[in-house]
Design a protein around this motif. Structure first.
Motif, PDB file in Angstrom:
ATOM      1  N   PHE A   1      -2.787  58.153 -75.226  1.00 17.69           N
ATOM      2  CA  PHE A   1      -3.224  59.547 -75.372  1.00 17.69           C
ATOM      3  C   PHE A   1      -2.746  60.392 -74.197  1.00 17.69           C
ATOM      4  N   TYR A   2      -2.920  59.848 -72.968  1.00 14.42           N
ATOM      5  CA  TYR A   2      -2.460  60.579 -71.786  1.00 14.42           C
ATOM      6  C   TYR A   2      -0.938  60.743 -71.775  1.00 14.42           C
ATOM      7  N   PHE A   3      -0.258  59.738 -72.251  1.00 10.47           N
ATOM      8  CA  PHE A   3       1.207  59.813 -72.282  1.00 10.47           C
ATOM      9  C   PHE A   3       1.677  60.894 -73.250  1.00 10.47           C
ATOM     10  N   LEU A   4       1.040  60.989 -74.387  1.00 11.12           N
ATOM     11  CA  LEU A   4       1.405  62.040 -75.352  1.00 11.12           C
ATOM     12  C   LEU A   4       1.099  63.423 -74.786  1.00 11.12           C
ATOM     13  N   ILE A   5      -0.023  63.548 -74.084  1.00 10.63           N
ATOM     14  CA  ILE A   5      -0.345  64.838 -73.453  1.00 10.63           C
ATOM     15  C   ILE A   5       0.694  65.203 -72.405  1.00 10.63           C
ATOM     16  N   LEU A   6       1.089  64.203 -71.601  1.00  8.80           N
ATOM     17  CA  LEU A   6       2.099  64.451 -70.570  1.00  8.80           C
ATOM     18  C   LEU A   6       3.425  64.873 -71.185  1.00  8.80           C
ATOM     19  N   LEU A   7       3.836  64.174 -72.245  1.00  8.09           N
ATOM     20  CA  LEU A   7       5.084  64.544 -72.915  1.00  8.09           C
ATOM     21  C   LEU A   7       4.992  65.962 -73.501  1.00  8.09           C
ATOM     22  N   SER A   8       3.848  66.291 -74.047  1.00 10.18           N
ATOM     23  CA  SER A   8       3.691  67.635 -74.611  1.00 10.18           C
ATOM     24  C   SER A   8       3.814  68.705 -73.520  1.00 10.18           C
ATOM     25  N   ILE A   9       3.192  68.445 -72.372  1.00  8.14           N
ATOM     26  CA  ILE A   9       3.285  69.410 -71.264  1.00  8.14           C
ATOM     27  C   ILE A   9       4.718  69.562 -70.786  1.00  8.14           C
TER      28      ILE A   9
ATOM     29  N   GLN B   1      17.362  77.524 -64.476  1.00  5.91           N
ATOM     30  CA  GLN B   1      18.166  76.301 -64.612  1.00  5.91           C
ATOM     31  C   GLN B   1      17.562  75.150 -63.826  1.00  5.91           C
ATOM     32  N   ARG B   2      17.058  75.449 -62.597  1.00  8.42           N
ATOM     33  CA  ARG B   2      16.414  74.415 -61.800  1.00  8.42           C
ATOM     34  C   ARG B   2      15.187  73.868 -62.514  1.00  8.42           C
ATOM     35  N   ASN B   3      14.381  74.742 -63.076  1.00  8.77           N
ATOM     36  CA  ASN B   3      13.202  74.309 -63.818  1.00  8.77           C
ATOM     37  C   ASN B   3      13.583  73.501 -65.055  1.00  8.77           C
ATOM     38  N   PHE B   4      14.689  73.886 -65.677  1.00  9.89           N
ATOM     39  CA  PHE B   4      15.169  73.137 -66.847  1.00  9.89           C
ATOM     40  C   PHE B   4      15.535  71.712 -66.460  1.00  9.89           C
ATOM     41  N   TYR B   5      16.279  71.555 -65.374  1.00 13.45           N
ATOM     42  CA  TYR B   5      16.672  70.218 -64.944  1.00 13.45           C
ATOM     43  C   TYR B   5      15.454  69.394 -64.501  1.00 13.45           C
ATOM     44  N   ILE B   6      14.525  70.052 -63.795  1.00 20.28           N
ATOM     45  CA  ILE B   6      13.339  69.324 -63.341  1.00 20.28           C
ATOM     46  C   ILE B   6      12.522  68.833 -64.525  1.00 20.28           C
ATOM     47  N   SER B   7      12.222  69.713 -65.463  1.00 22.21           N
ATOM     48  CA  SER B   7      11.420  69.327 -66.631  1.00 22.21           C
ATOM     49  C   SER B   7      12.181  68.343 -67.521  1.00 22.21           C
ATOM     50  N   GLY B   8      13.487  68.558 -67.682  1.00 23.10           N
ATOM     51  CA  GLY B   8      14.283  67.657 -68.524  1.00 23.10           C
ATOM     52  C   GLY B   8      14.348  66.256 -67.953  1.00 23.10           C
ATOM     53  N   PHE B   9      14.625  66.136 -66.653  1.00 23.11           N
ATOM     54  CA  PHE B   9      14.685  64.819 -66.030  1.00 23.11           C
ATOM     55  C   PHE B   9      13.306  64.168 -65.993  1.00 23.11           C
ATOM     56  N   SER B  10      12.252  64.953 -65.799  1.00 21.96           N
ATOM     57  CA  SER B  10      10.895  64.397 -65.826  1.00 21.96           C
ATOM     58  C   SER B  10      10.576  63.814 -67.194  1.00 21.96           C
ATOM     59  N   LEU B  11      10.924  64.558 -68.248  1.00 16.47           N
ATOM     60  CA  LEU B  11      10.700  64.060 -69.601  1.00 16.47           C
ATOM     61  C   LEU B  11      11.528  62.802 -69.870  1.00 16.47           C
ATOM     62  N   PHE B  12      12.792  62.828 -69.452  1.00 14.46           N
ATOM     63  CA  PHE B  12      13.678  61.682 -69.679  1.00 14.46           C
ATOM     64  C   PHE B  12      13.179  60.449 -68.922  1.00 14.46           C
ATOM     65  N   LEU B  13      12.796  60.612 -67.649  1.00 16.08           N
ATOM     66  CA  LEU B  13      12.334  59.477 -66.855  1.00 16.08           C
ATOM     67  C   LEU B  13      10.996  58.932 -67.356  1.00 16.08           C
TER      68      LEU B  13
END
Length: 229
Positions: free
Chosen positions: A50-58, A100-112
């Motif tokens: 449940f927490y993982f799905l919430i994190l991915l949604s954020i 762009q910085r926020n895009f890379y940060i959020s994208g890499f966070s989601l990917f990792l």
């Protein structure tokens, strides 16, 4: 950088550290699996999905927001072709850079996040496979030891049976030799008896022949005297 993006950047750094810990040969898969199955993690395992799905949604929401800002400031920059004001152009470039910085940060966070989840699953499966492999090896070794023991026991029994058969054969041969020796002794006795009987017959024959010769001489002398008369 705002507070939310500072938190996301910190979360990204933590994810990078976790990935390095999981990838580098620091601990064996069995030890990592023991950590994953600890009481603390087992306690939150039911709610972890449940927490993982919430994190991915954020993270997805922040990623979409970053994409929106990138599209917004990129269009603004492209529309201002006249470069009327340098400050507005610098502000637009800075906002585009932040987007762009926020895009890379959020994208890499989601990917990792997805990478860490997959690594945990793979490490747990590898630890389980290693445990099963070791159990299979121990079972195979015990089966091999049991097979060797049974084979040695069968060989020993076969050797004992062979020894018993050999001893029985030797006993039978000894009995046959004893019987043949007895028969040979009887044959020797019979031969000696026949030889003794033959010698007695020869002596009796010589005696009778001698008596016959004497009688014949007497008969010859008696008939001569009758002729002289």
């Amino acid at each position: 950088m705002s507070l939310q993006w500072t938190l996301i950047a910190g979360f990204l750094y933590v994810e990078v550290a976790i990935v390095l810990l999981l990838v580098l040969p620091i601990a064996s898969p069995r030890r990592w699996n023991a950590v994953f199955k600890s009481k603390f993690l087992q306690g939150i395992q039911k709610q972890a999905q449940f927490y993982f799905l919430i994190l991915l949604s954020i993270l997805v929401l922040f990623l979409l927001d970053a994409i929106r800002e990138m599209r917004k400031y990129s269009h603004t920059e492209s529309d201002e072709q006249g470069h009327a004001h340098l400050d507005r152009e610098m502000q637009g470039s800075m906002r585009l850079f932040r987007a762009q910085r926020n895009f890379y940060i959020s994208g890499f966070s989601l990917f990792l996040s997805l990478v860490i989840r997959r690594l945990v699953i793979l490490i747990s499966q590898q630890a389980t496979l290693q445990a099963q492999s070791e159990a299979s090896m121990r079972q195979a070794q015990s089966a091999t030891t049991a097979a060797k023991s049974l084979l040695a026991q069968k060989n020993e029994e076969a050797q004992n049976d062979s020894n018993e058969a050999h001893d029985k054969e030797i006993t039978d041969l000894k009995k046959k030799i004893t019987a043949l020796e007895d028969e040979l002794k009887l044959e020797k006795k019979d031969k000696e008896a026949l030889k003794s009987q033959s010698d007695n017959l020869a002596r009796e024959y010589d005696r009778l022949a001698e008596e016959h010769s004497k009688l014949q001489k007497k008969v010859t002398i008696g008939s001569g005297d009758k002729k002289d008369e």
